[in-house]
Design an enzyme around this catalytic site. Structure first.
Site, PDB file in Angstrom:
ATOM      1  N   HIS A   1       9.877   5.243  11.950  1.00  0.00           N
ATOM      2  CA  HIS A   1       8.624   5.527  11.245  1.00  0.00           C
ATOM      3  C   HIS A   1       8.324   4.325  10.354  1.00  0.00           C
ATOM      4  O   HIS A   1       9.218   3.795   9.693  1.00  0.00           O
ATOM      5  CB  HIS A   1       8.786   6.800  10.419  1.00  0.00           C
ATOM      6  CG  HIS A   1       7.686   7.017   9.436  1.00  0.00           C
ATOM      7  ND1 HIS A   1       6.348   6.944   9.797  1.00  0.00           N
ATOM      8  CD2 HIS A   1       7.708   7.282   8.102  1.00  0.00           C
ATOM      9  CE1 HIS A   1       5.606   7.171   8.727  1.00  0.00           C
ATOM     10  NE2 HIS A   1       6.397   7.371   7.692  1.00  0.00           N
TER      11      HIS A   1
ATOM     12  N   CYS B   1       5.326  12.933   7.750  1.00  0.00           N
ATOM     13  CA  CYS B   1       5.604  11.702   8.519  1.00  0.00           C
ATOM     14  C   CYS B   1       6.672  11.896   9.588  1.00  0.00           C
ATOM     15  O   CYS B   1       6.847  11.042  10.458  1.00  0.00           O
ATOM     16  CB  CYS B   1       5.998  10.576   7.583  1.00  0.00           C
ATOM     17  SG  CYS B   1       4.701  10.167   6.405  1.00  0.00           S
TER      18      CYS B   1
ATOM     19  N   ASN C   1       1.414   2.752   6.653  1.00  0.00           N
ATOM     20  CA  ASN C   1       2.083   4.004   7.038  1.00  0.00           C
ATOM     21  C   ASN C   1       1.016   4.973   7.569  1.00  0.00           C
ATOM     22  O   ASN C   1       0.194   5.469   6.810  1.00  0.00           O
ATOM     23  CB  ASN C   1       2.790   4.575   5.809  1.00  0.00           C
ATOM     24  CG  ASN C   1       3.501   5.894   6.081  1.00  0.00           C
ATOM     25  OD1 ASN C   1       3.293   6.520   7.117  1.00  0.00           O
ATOM     26  ND2 ASN C   1       4.316   6.321   5.137  1.00  0.00           N
TER      27      ASN C   1
HETATM   28  C1  LIG Z   1       6.274   3.011  -3.238  1.00  0.00           C
HETATM   29  C2  LIG Z   1       7.174   1.789  -3.185  1.00  0.00           C
HETATM   30  C3  LIG Z   1       6.570   0.730  -2.292  1.00  0.00           C
HETATM   31  C4  LIG Z   1       7.284   1.207  -4.572  1.00  0.00           C
HETATM   32  O1  LIG Z   1       8.140   0.095  -4.553  1.00  0.00           O
HETATM   33  P1  LIG Z   1       9.270  -0.080  -5.664  1.00  0.00           P
HETATM   34  O2  LIG Z   1       9.912  -1.376  -5.421  1.00  0.00           O
HETATM   35  O3  LIG Z   1      10.127   1.169  -5.603  1.00  0.00           O
HETATM   36  O4  LIG Z   1       8.413  -0.155  -6.967  1.00  0.00           O
HETATM   37  P2  LIG Z   1       8.476   0.792  -8.255  1.00  0.00           P
HETATM   38  O5  LIG Z   1       7.973   2.145  -7.922  1.00  0.00           O
HETATM   39  O6  LIG Z   1       9.867   0.677  -8.836  1.00  0.00           O
HETATM   40  O7  LIG Z   1       7.452   0.071  -9.162  1.00  0.00           O
HETATM   41  C5  LIG Z   1       7.699  -1.194  -9.690  1.00  0.00           C
HETATM   42  C6  LIG Z   1       6.509  -1.619 -10.511  1.00  0.00           C
HETATM   43  O8  LIG Z   1       5.419  -1.925  -9.633  1.00  0.00           O
HETATM   44  C7  LIG Z   1       4.241  -1.241 -10.064  1.00  0.00           C
HETATM   45  N1  LIG Z   1       3.414  -0.936  -8.923  1.00  0.00           N
HETATM   46  C8  LIG Z   1       3.404   0.189  -8.166  1.00  0.00           C
HETATM   47  N2  LIG Z   1       2.481   0.081  -7.213  1.00  0.00           N
HETATM   48  C9  LIG Z   1       1.906  -1.126  -7.351  1.00  0.00           C
HETATM   49  C10 LIG Z   1       0.901  -1.808  -6.663  1.00  0.00           C
HETATM   50  N3  LIG Z   1       0.266  -1.273  -5.604  1.00  0.00           N
HETATM   51  N4  LIG Z   1       0.577  -3.045  -7.063  1.00  0.00           N
HETATM   52  C11 LIG Z   1       1.161  -3.611  -8.111  1.00  0.00           C
HETATM   53  N5  LIG Z   1       2.134  -3.016  -8.828  1.00  0.00           N
HETATM   54  C12 LIG Z   1       2.493  -1.782  -8.438  1.00  0.00           C
HETATM   55  C13 LIG Z   1       4.757   0.000 -10.744  1.00  0.00           C
HETATM   56  O9  LIG Z   1       3.780   0.475 -11.641  1.00  0.00           O
HETATM   57  C14 LIG Z   1       5.978  -0.531 -11.452  1.00  0.00           C
HETATM   58  O10 LIG Z   1       5.570  -1.175 -12.648  1.00  0.00           O
HETATM   59  P3  LIG Z   1       6.434  -1.021 -13.986  1.00  0.00           P
HETATM   60  O11 LIG Z   1       7.778  -1.586 -13.651  1.00  0.00           O
HETATM   61  O12 LIG Z   1       5.644  -1.818 -14.951  1.00  0.00           O
HETATM   62  O13 LIG Z   1       6.475   0.449 -14.248  1.00  0.00           O
HETATM   63  C15 LIG Z   1       8.586   2.167  -2.671  1.00  0.00           C
HETATM   64  O14 LIG Z   1       9.262   2.946  -3.627  1.00  0.00           O
HETATM   65  C16 LIG Z   1       8.534   2.951  -1.382  1.00  0.00           C
HETATM   66  O15 LIG Z   1       8.145   2.437  -0.358  1.00  0.00           O
HETATM   67  N6  LIG Z   1       8.994   4.211  -1.410  1.00  0.00           N
HETATM   68  C17 LIG Z   1       8.986   5.044  -0.255  1.00  0.00           C
HETATM   69  C18 LIG Z   1       7.617   5.626  -0.134  1.00  0.00           C
HETATM   70  C19 LIG Z   1       7.337   6.146   1.216  1.00  0.00           C
HETATM   71  O16 LIG Z   1       7.781   5.616   2.206  1.00  0.00           O
HETATM   72  N7  LIG Z   1       6.550   7.210   1.280  1.00  0.00           N
HETATM   73  C20 LIG Z   1       6.118   7.775   2.465  1.00  0.00           C
HETATM   74  C21 LIG Z   1       7.166   8.604   3.042  1.00  0.00           C
HETATM   75  S1  LIG Z   1       6.807   8.969   4.696  1.00  0.00           S
END
Ligand SMILES: CC(C)(COP(=O)(O)OP(=O)(O)OC[C@H]1O[C@@H](n2cnc3c(N)ncnc32)[C@H](O)[C@@H]1OP(=O)(O)O)[C@@H](O)C(=O)NCCC(=O)NCCS
Length: 327
Positions: free
Chosen positions: A254, A114, A284
């Site tokens: 980004h 990215c 993204n």
């Molecule tokens: C991926 C991301 C959106 C997850 O959000 P978060 O607030 O950190 O959520 P978590 O990973 O803590 O998950 C929280 C809960 O939501 C759930 N969950 C994850 N994806 C889900 C979805 N699509 N729909 C519903 N629930 C979801 C998880 O299973 C977790 O459940 P649990 O608490 O029962 O285990 C966030 O961490 C993020 O944006 N990270 C950066 C990723 C990124 O930018 N990557 C590309 C880099 S260029």
């Protein structure tokens, strides 16, 4: 003496097909509410099965050349930043060279996930600053939907397909790219990767059975790393350009998560209104996101000559970086 380098044209291209959060609700255990509040994404574009990354890149490149009033034969170099190349080789840039008819251009791909667009800008910048080339096309393009595991709700809701391009040219005026910062921490490689399909885990039945040909991500850890690294690289690049956060007119980050962008502007004490955000429409798009955002900013008429843009990104590697541009 190094030459100055400016962006003389921008272009972007998105596939027509829209996949909404409500569509995803029918495919996996998720909700529109969860995706919107955790990421800011409402929908994303998905390329049809006959479309490859170079097809999107070619359309974005043609628009950027048109905006720069340049003919394809005038292009000296094509750089495509992508982690979803058409093939292992030839590079996607070779297909773009053929597709736009840039018969005098050298062409190669770069892989910085990215952060690819920032890395591409940096490489293109060097070729012009050194005097080797005059017209460089930098394109970020992805058909990310091909490497997303559509059964994994942790990742599949986040990504989309698209392409963004810029034309770089020399300038002797006080404008263009003022500073660039690039950084990498290979120790964090396992946080975000596609483990299969390369020489480490070549495609075989075992690789496919373990779904190693799809994106694996530790989202939470990437999130924390992203905010800290973006703040650090943005401060560094502004200092290199002898500017302060309050001098920034537009921040073009980004587009990975709206909460990351909010945390970034808050930590830098930059007015959140200055952040360009289109993640709600496209998700993204990896290396394509900054090129698409820059093109939309240019066409929004909000960008005025002489304004300061800071653009920044992070991604697999982990890699991150930033660039300051005087428009
Ligand atoms: C991926 C991301 C959106 C997850 O959000 P978060 O607030 O950190 O959520 P978590 O990973 O803590 O998950 C929280 C809960 O939501 C759930 N969950 C994850 N994806 C889900 C979805 N699509 N729909 C519903 N629930 C979801 C998880 O299973 C977790 O459940 P649990 O608490 O029962 O285990 C966030 O961490 C993020 O944006 N990270 C950066 C990723 C990124 O930018 N990557 C590309 C880099 S260029």
């Amino acid at each position: 003496m190094l030459k100055g380098v400016k962006i003389s044209g921008t272009g972007s291209f998105l596939p027509d097909r829209i996949l909404t959060n409500h569509d995803l609700e029918k495919m996996i255990d998720t909700s529109d509410e969860w995706i919107k509040t955790r990421t800011g994404i409402c929908e994303r574009r998905i390329a049809d099965e006959n479309t490859a990354t170079s097809d999107l890149a070619i359309e974005a490149a043609k628009k950027a050349l048109k905006n720069a009033h340049k003919k394809p034969e005038e292009v000296d170099l094509i750089i495509v930043a992508t982690v979803t190349p058409d093939m292992i080789f030839p590079s996607t840039a070779c297909f773009v060279q053929r597709g736009i008819g840039a018969k005098h251009a050298a062409a190669f791909d770069i892989s910085a996930a990215c952060s690819g667009f920032i890395y591409g800008l940096a490489v293109g910048y060097q070729f012009i600053a050194s005097g080797m080339y005059d017209t460089v096309l930098v394109i970020g393009a992805e058909v990310y939907s091909r490497i997303v595991d559509w059964t994994d709700r942790n990742t599949c809701v986040l990504f989309g397909d698209g392409a963004g391009a810029v034309v770089l040219e020399p300038t002797n005026k006080d404008e263009g790219i003022l500073a660039i910062d690039l950084e990498t921490d290979g120790n964090t490689a396992e946080l975000l990767m596609v483990p299969g399909g390369g020489s480490r885990n070549p495609i075989c039945q075992k690789t496919l059975d373990h779904r190693l040909n799809f994106v694996k991500m530790k989202g939470n850890e990437v999130f924390k790393f992203a905010v800290n690294s973006l703040v650090k690289t943005t401060r560094k690049v502004l200092a290199k350009a002898k500017l302060k956060p309050e001098d920034v007119d537009h921040i073009v980050p980004h587009q990975a998560n709206v909460r990351i962008i909010d945390a970034l502007t808050k930590k830098l004490k930059i007015d959140p209104e200055k952040a360009f955000i289109n993640i709600e429409k496209y998700g993204n798009t990896s290396a394509a996101s900054i090129g698409i955002a820059l093109d939309e900013l240019v066409h929004s008429k909000k960008l005025k000559k002489g304004q300061i843009i800071v653009t920044n990104a992070f991604g697999g590697g982990l890699t991150w970086g930033a660039c300051v541009i005087k428009w």
